[in-house]
Design a protein around this motif. Sequence first.
Motif, PDB file in Angstrom:
ATOM      1  N   VAL A 291      44.241  35.409  31.753  1.00 52.74           N
ATOM      2  CA  VAL A 291      43.155  36.389  31.806  1.00 52.74           C
ATOM      3  C   VAL A 291      43.417  37.329  32.976  1.00 52.74           C
ATOM      4  O   VAL A 291      43.673  36.896  34.099  1.00 52.74           O
ATOM      5  N   MET A 292      43.381  38.621  32.719  1.00 55.46           N
ATOM      6  CA  MET A 292      43.668  39.609  33.756  1.00 55.46           C
ATOM      7  C   MET A 292      42.404  39.968  34.523  1.00 55.46           C
ATOM      8  O   MET A 292      41.311  40.017  33.954  1.00 55.46           O
TER       9      MET A 292
ATOM     10  N   GLN B  39      37.391  38.423  45.313  1.00 51.90           N
ATOM     11  CA  GLN B  39      36.818  37.750  44.158  1.00 51.90           C
ATOM     12  C   GLN B  39      37.678  38.030  42.919  1.00 51.90           C
ATOM     13  O   GLN B  39      38.660  38.747  42.991  1.00 51.90           O
ATOM     14  N   SER B  40      37.242  37.502  41.780  1.00 47.05           N
ATOM     15  CA  SER B  40      37.976  37.706  40.526  1.00 47.05           C
ATOM     16  C   SER B  40      37.340  38.778  39.652  1.00 47.05           C
ATOM     17  O   SER B  40      37.787  39.016  38.530  1.00 47.05           O
TER      18      SER B  40
ATOM     19  N   ASN C 120      49.049  45.126  41.608  1.00 42.04           N
ATOM     20  CA  ASN C 120      49.899  44.287  40.760  1.00 42.04           C
ATOM     21  C   ASN C 120      49.942  42.845  41.273  1.00 42.04           C
ATOM     22  O   ASN C 120      50.003  41.901  40.483  1.00 42.04           O
ATOM     23  N   LEU C 121      49.889  42.693  42.598  1.00 39.59           N
ATOM     24  CA  LEU C 121      49.911  41.361  43.200  1.00 39.59           C
ATOM     25  C   LEU C 121      48.733  40.517  42.720  1.00 39.59           C
ATOM     26  O   LEU C 121      48.877  39.339  42.401  1.00 39.59           O
ATOM     27  N   VAL C 122      47.563  41.143  42.654  1.00 42.54           N
ATOM     28  CA  VAL C 122      46.357  40.387  42.329  1.00 42.54           C
ATOM     29  C   VAL C 122      46.429  39.799  40.915  1.00 42.54           C
ATOM     30  O   VAL C 122      45.883  38.720  40.657  1.00 42.54           O
ATOM     31  N   ASN C 123      47.139  40.461  40.010  1.00 40.89           N
ATOM     32  CA  ASN C 123      47.266  39.902  38.661  1.00 40.89           C
ATOM     33  C   ASN C 123      48.532  39.071  38.481  1.00 40.89           C
ATOM     34  O   ASN C 123      48.694  38.408  37.457  1.00 40.89           O
ATOM     35  N   ALA C 124      49.405  39.094  39.490  1.00 42.68           N
ATOM     36  CA  ALA C 124      50.613  38.264  39.435  1.00 42.68           C
ATOM     37  C   ALA C 124      50.359  36.880  40.035  1.00 42.68           C
ATOM     38  O   ALA C 124      51.028  35.907  39.669  1.00 42.68           O
TER      39      ALA C 124
END
Length: 562
Positions: free
Chosen positions: A3-4, A388-389, A454-458
């Motif tokens: 989940v992105m 947070q997410s 990009n880091l946060v979703n990697a």
Amino acid sequence: MHVMKPIVYQVFPRLFGNRNTPCKHNGTLLENGCGKFNDFDEKTLLQIKRLGATHVWFTGVVRHTSTTDYSSFGIPRQNPQVVKGKAGSPYAITDYYDVDPDLATDVKNRMGEWEALIDRTHQAGLKVVMDFVPNHVARQYKSICKPEGIHDLGEDDDKSMHFSPKNNFYYCWGQPLDLSDLPKPEGELDLFAPQQYEECPARATGNDQFSPRPSRNDWYETVKLNYGIDYCDAGGRSEHFTPIPNTWSKMTDILLFWAKKGIDAFRCDMAEMVPAAFWYWATDKVKYRYPDVKFIGEVYNPAEYRNYIGAGFDWLYDKVGMYDCIRDVICGRRRAGEISLQWQTTDDIRQYMLYFLENHDEQRIASDFFCGNARKGVPGFLVSVLMQSNPFMLYAGQEFGEKGMDQEGFSGLDGRTTIFDYWTVDTLRRGYFDRRKLKRDEKQLEGLYLYVLNLVNAEKALREGEFFDLMYMNQHLAEKQYVFLRKAEDELMLVAVNFADTDADCDIVVPHHAISYLGIEEKTYETVDLLSNEKAVLSLKADAAVKVKVPANGGCVFKMKL
């Protein structure tokens, strides 16, 4: 497929692709030019995707007021007395079933060009967000593109009644509209016969001004839609929701019309000015047919957040809480530790809160009215994205440090990028269409935004991991620093953010409760700071301090394997 974390990139097509420079103050379309749907080609959309975006919010697509003459294409002209700026406000809709002819290369095929852009955006792996403006329309609203069988807003109204649940508008009992308090538009009025805009009876303005004489501070170019609330009843407000008001059906039809074209999310303007009862009804009908469609609400009253989430909203602006607080921390008006209070206030609905530092309504970070330096906004950006997410939104140009310090026309020198004028945005023009002219600091800032988004979703811990705020044990840091943990499975992130203009040597206390709650073994860990790629050895022990150095206007993200 994981989940992105949603990353929404807001872009204003009228400005985005316009490469005309220099622009003339208060210039016309012919003088200043205009961006087009076709400026968003595959290369441009992939650049937005590479930045880390998951969604693109194309702002100002639906046809709205403008002083530009498209009457040769059968599009009704708008009287400039009720248009703000030469290009007009994108929130004064003139036809909910049409798109802005300014944005089309071939005006006759404007809808086809928008549909092609929806397809290109999807092919680039991005979702499409579109405005829905439910509270008000332009004074000269007239749909020429409505589907067969659809009755226009106001078409069947009984204008002799101030209020009726069958009416789409509110009327001022036989009194004509009086615009004498408004500023006179520059030029062009002589093109009209009669010159004076006339409306009788006058209708209430979009900002709930139930008077025939709006002021310059009112939303005078718009009229309020009637959702079955009588605002001027003898005993105050009264609600008339049974049977279903006519406006409910018409506005839901509009949502379904666009959802069928592949729109993935609606950003709903001033959603809280429309009763939650309508949203319960409309979102249920849209999501029944299109289950994946999201609703983003511009709601400013925290007391109403849970009501509107219950009514079907997926994300809500966290403006008066998180945005206002982080802005004040960046500007030195509040302590960094106060950020904790903001997330705690909405902790039970955290996944619904949309964080941001810029949008078309707010002043640019780098403007003289905010903090004058895009780098000073970096720690606020890191907190907003990494804490947070929930989703995050950025405004096109933010990643280059756009200053928003142009005096474009109707939009004066106010630190905002205009939504009323034909103009170009210098950093976007260079950042997307002439990158050789980007300055070194602009490239560096863009690189940081690209890397972090990009880091946060990697990284699973940042994307969807647990969050533990360390500030209650680190009040000695609370003036300028903010520290927290993120954890997923066997990976732990220690995040430290520094709002100060100088490097900070921080003794970060990790409380016993964090150790036990997150299942952290007390020992020495080899770590890497994901923002600098520097390795460090950190000792984590209950109620003991971890010594780290955090750069000025920046942060560290120490990653360790448990």
